[in-house]
Design a protein around this motif. Structure first.
Motif, PDB file in Angstrom:
ATOM      1  N   GLU A   1       0.684  -1.724  -0.198  1.00  0.00           N
ATOM      2  CA  GLU A   1       0.160   0.133   0.137  1.00  0.00           C
ATOM      3  C   GLU A   1       0.880   1.164  -0.435  1.00  0.00           C
ATOM      4  OE1 GLU A   1      -3.952   0.534  -0.042  1.00  0.00           O
ATOM      5  OE2 GLU A   1      -3.360  -1.638  -1.049  1.00  0.00           O
ATOM      6  N   PHE A   2       2.008   1.234   0.786  1.00  0.00           N
ATOM      7  CA  PHE A   2       2.699   1.885   0.718  1.00  0.00           C
ATOM      8  C   PHE A   2       2.942   2.698  -1.103  1.00  0.00           C
ATOM      9  CE2 PHE A   2       7.570   3.728   1.149  1.00  0.00           C
ATOM     10  CZ  PHE A   2       7.261   5.256   1.789  1.00  0.00           C
ATOM     11  N   LEU A   3       3.895   1.324  -1.884  1.00  0.00           N
ATOM     12  CA  LEU A   3       4.273   1.738  -2.829  1.00  0.00           C
ATOM     13  C   LEU A   3       3.256   2.263  -3.837  1.00  0.00           C
ATOM     14  CD1 LEU A   3       5.799  -1.287  -3.537  1.00  0.00           C
ATOM     15  CD2 LEU A   3       7.116   1.222  -3.186  1.00  0.00           C
ATOM     16  N   ARG A   4       1.781   1.650  -3.284  1.00  0.00           N
ATOM     17  CA  ARG A   4       0.634   2.438  -4.519  1.00  0.00           C
ATOM     18  C   ARG A   4       0.145   3.914  -4.306  1.00  0.00           C
ATOM     19  NH1 ARG A   4      -5.097   3.202  -4.102  1.00  0.00           N
ATOM     20  NH2 ARG A   4      -5.021   2.798  -1.607  1.00  0.00           N
ATOM     21  N   ASN A   5       0.291   4.128  -2.747  1.00  0.00           N
ATOM     22  CA  ASN A   5       0.210   4.847  -2.673  1.00  0.00           C
ATOM     23  C   ASN A   5       1.620   6.414  -3.086  1.00  0.00           C
ATOM     24  OD1 ASN A   5      -2.511   5.071  -1.688  1.00  0.00           O
ATOM     25  ND2 ASN A   5      -1.633   4.492  -0.018  1.00  0.00           N
ATOM     26  N   ARG A   6       2.302   5.914  -3.696  1.00  0.00           N
ATOM     27  CA  ARG A   6       4.005   6.710  -4.442  1.00  0.00           C
ATOM     28  C   ARG A   6       4.529   7.320  -2.877  1.00  0.00           C
ATOM     29  NH1 ARG A   6       3.908   6.182  -9.387  1.00  0.00           N
ATOM     30  NH2 ARG A   6       5.952   7.827 -10.154  1.00  0.00           N
ATOM     31  N   GLY A   7       4.645   5.836  -1.818  1.00  0.00           N
ATOM     32  CA  GLY A   7       5.912   6.894  -0.851  1.00  0.00           C
ATOM     33  C   GLY A   7       4.820   7.394  -0.300  1.00  0.00           C
ATOM     34  N   VAL A   8       3.874   7.984   0.309  1.00  0.00           N
ATOM     35  CA  VAL A   8       2.792   8.429   1.471  1.00  0.00           C
ATOM     36  C   VAL A   8       2.042   7.911   1.896  1.00  0.00           C
ATOM     37  CG1 VAL A   8       1.161  10.195   1.399  1.00  0.00           C
ATOM     38  CG2 VAL A   8       2.254  10.205  -0.847  1.00  0.00           C
ATOM     39  N   ALA A   9       2.150   7.426   3.484  1.00  0.00           N
ATOM     40  CA  ALA A   9       1.936   7.065   4.668  1.00  0.00           C
ATOM     41  C   ALA A   9       1.296   7.713   5.080  1.00  0.00           C
ATOM     42  CB  ALA A   9       2.714   5.733   5.148  1.00  0.00           C
ATOM     43  N   GLY A  10      -0.138   7.404   5.940  1.00  0.00           N
ATOM     44  CA  GLY A  10      -0.949   8.073   7.123  1.00  0.00           C
ATOM     45  C   GLY A  10      -0.764   9.655   6.397  1.00  0.00           C
ATOM     46  N   GLY A  11      -0.746   9.796   5.433  1.00  0.00           N
ATOM     47  CA  GLY A  11      -1.665  11.092   4.723  1.00  0.00           C
ATOM     48  C   GLY A  11       0.548  12.048   4.760  1.00  0.00           C
ATOM     49  N   GLN A  12       1.579  11.215   4.987  1.00  0.00           N
ATOM     50  CA  GLN A  12       3.025  11.404   4.719  1.00  0.00           C
ATOM     51  C   GLN A  12       3.426  11.021   4.181  1.00  0.00           C
ATOM     52  OE1 GLN A  12       3.180  14.034   7.413  1.00  0.00           O
ATOM     53  NE2 GLN A  12       1.706  14.375   8.560  1.00  0.00           N
ATOM     54  N   ARG A  13       4.306  12.313   3.134  1.00  0.00           N
ATOM     55  CA  ARG A  13       5.086  11.514   2.046  1.00  0.00           C
ATOM     56  C   ARG A  13       6.392  11.420   2.574  1.00  0.00           C
ATOM     57  NH1 ARG A  13       5.764  10.339  -2.364  1.00  0.00           N
ATOM     58  NH2 ARG A  13       3.765  11.020  -3.352  1.00  0.00           N
ATOM     59  N   LEU A  14       6.903   9.698   2.391  1.00  0.00           N
ATOM     60  CA  LEU A  14       8.253   9.742   3.439  1.00  0.00           C
ATOM     61  C   LEU A  14       9.474   9.159   1.944  1.00  0.00           C
ATOM     62  CD1 LEU A  14       6.858   6.922   5.842  1.00  0.00           C
ATOM     63  CD2 LEU A  14       7.160   9.482   5.733  1.00  0.00           C
ATOM     64  N   LEU A  15       8.527   8.880   1.189  1.00  0.00           N
ATOM     65  CA  LEU A  15       9.687   8.659  -0.134  1.00  0.00           C
ATOM     66  C   LEU A  15       9.457   9.932  -1.088  1.00  0.00           C
ATOM     67  CD1 LEU A  15      12.421   6.766  -0.154  1.00  0.00           C
ATOM     68  CD2 LEU A  15       9.978   5.405  -1.917  1.00  0.00           C
ATOM     69  N   PRO A  16      10.162  10.105  -1.204  1.00  0.00           N
ATOM     70  CA  PRO A  16      10.115  11.068  -3.063  1.00  0.00           C
ATOM     71  C   PRO A  16       9.232  11.106  -4.133  1.00  0.00           C
ATOM     72  CG  PRO A  16      11.965  11.730  -2.103  1.00  0.00           C
ATOM     73  CD  PRO A  16      11.338  10.600  -1.405  1.00  0.00           C
ATOM     74  N   GLU A  17       8.301  11.254  -3.863  1.00  0.00           N
ATOM     75  CA  GLU A  17       7.995  10.924  -5.815  1.00  0.00           C
ATOM     76  C   GLU A  17       8.612  10.847  -7.220  1.00  0.00           C
ATOM     77  OE1 GLU A  17       5.454  10.055  -9.057  1.00  0.00           O
ATOM     78  OE2 GLU A  17       5.011  10.225  -6.844  1.00  0.00           O
ATOM     79  N   SER A  18       9.473  11.369  -6.673  1.00  0.00           N
ATOM     80  CA  SER A  18      10.930  11.160  -7.789  1.00  0.00           C
ATOM     81  C   SER A  18      11.842   9.394  -7.570  1.00  0.00           C
ATOM     82  CB  SER A  18      12.059  12.199  -7.656  1.00  0.00           C
ATOM     83  OG  SER A  18      12.801  11.929  -6.461  1.00  0.00           O
TER      84      SER A  18
END
Length: 385
Positions: free
Chosen positions: A280-297
């Protein structure tokens, strides 16, 4: 007296069998799980624990396709866990007898994608450079062609190093020798000592040894200490703070060699629900709990086809056609182009279909000749959703 090769093969089979049990009793008859908590789109584990709910009713055709992965064991192998999430919510969850929501199961090569995400954090923090020379001390001698290898090359499995993933017979390959043989005490040293066989970026060569080199780079970036305990502790703390706790993947347990290097290509353990949280973290493209943890790039990098194999991105499999002669990883003739997956030995899958808002986790034991049927059944399930 047994030869060295026979001893290595015997040890490999024993340890493979031990890890395959994955901290659970051997299954007997299969039974559906009891009502389970709703994970929620944010994957908040506290919310999940507070509000147990029964799963929603599934259309009969989807349920039939899901349950075929258990009932057709002679065709697809033994399925130990199967989860389906839509929009982050569980819509299907079932385990073989002897396994359950709290059972930790081995990742095998799904670990490679977790290692790639950890590398992404360090690149985002400016601690590593995607296109700078990989900081491996053994490659820094003047004239060594390996000095031109970058993090990008390693993540694309195109380092040019002479690694052999699967030998014929199997113990002739680097993976068995590294995990169970002469390389076991210092896996990164074993992997990094291999010579160059091609120019960096010249060809695709899938290799678990490559991922161990990445793991060594990560540990060296976190701590200058060379002691095994210090390296293990630094890596565990980093995983806990940057990945496990933010995602709620509290069961995630990486394994380490005697030098304290994470076995980032093949040996981590987690529950099926925590593998789903990673998907799910990957499906949400690096976002978890409403926070971006991994850059979109970084997500774009991981999910873009590598130059020498369109079916592989940055340490993750893509639903694209592979070069002629390469074995299919997914099902590009059927599924959407944006579908991707973490895939491990014996049929471990985290399948993510962003356009369908779906994540599927399948864990089990599948033999080599059963893989075409397993991929077919997984493709059938994905299409039905």
């Amino acid at each position: 007296m047994m030869t060295k090769k026979a001893l290595v093969a015997s040890a490999a089979l024993v340890l493979l069998g031990s890890w395959t049990l994955s901290l659970a009793a051997a299954p007997g008859t299969m039974a559906p799980a009891a009502p389970v908590p709703k994970l929620g789109a944010s994957l908040d584990p506290a919310a999940a624990a507070d509000d147990p709910q029964p799963l929603p009713a599934l259309p009969a055709d989807i349920r039939t396709k899901a349950e075929a992965l258990f009932s057709e064991s002679e065709t697809v192998g033994q399925t130990r866990a199967l989860l389906v999430l839509r929009d982050g919510d569980l819509v299907y969850e079932r385990y073989a007898a002897g396994f359950g929501p709290d059972t930790k199961l081995i990742s095998w090569s799904m670990a490679k994608s977790i290692t790639a995400v950890l590398a992404g954090f360090m690149v985002a923090d400016g601690q590593l450079a995607l296109d700078g020379p990989a900081p491996v001390a053994a490659w820094q001698r003047s004239g060594d062609p390996r000095g031109a290898i970058t993090l990008r090359h390693l993540l694309h499995m195109s380092s040019g190093i002479e690694h052999v993933e699967n030998g014929d017979p199997i113990w002739e390959g680097d993976t068995v020798e590294m995990l169970f043989g002469a390389g076991a005490a210092d896996m990164a040293g074993f992997a990094e000592a291999k010579p160059a066989a091609a120019q960096p970026g010249e060809r695709f060569n899938y290799s678990s040894a490559t991922s161990v080199i990445l793991s060594d780079i990560l540990a060296d970036t976190l701590t200058p200490a060379q002691g095994a305990t210090a390296r293990r502790d630094a890596m565990r703390e980093y995983i806990r703070g940057r990945l496990a706790e933010p995602l709620g993947m509290t069961s995630l347990t990486p394994e380490f060699d005697a030098k304290g290097t994470m076995i980032g290509g093949s040996i981590m353990h987690a529950t099926a629900r925590d593998y789903a949280r990673f998907g799910e973290f990957l499906r949400n493209r690096g976002v978890a709990g409403g926070q971006r943890l991994l850059p979109e790039s970084w997500m774009r990098f991981m999910l873009s086809p590598s130059p020498n194999d369109a079916g592989y991105g940055g340490h993750i499999w893509l639903n694209r056609r592979r070069p002629p002669g390469a074995r299919a990883a997914l099902w590009p003739e059927r599924g959407p182009n944006d579908l991707f997956a973490c895939i491990g030995h014996q049929g471990q899958y985290i399948i993510v279909s962003p356009s369908q808002r779906v994540t599927i986790v399948r864990l089990g034991v599948t033999k080599e000749d059963q893989f075409p049927a397993l991929r077919q059944r997984l493709a059938d399930l994905q299409a039905a959703l």
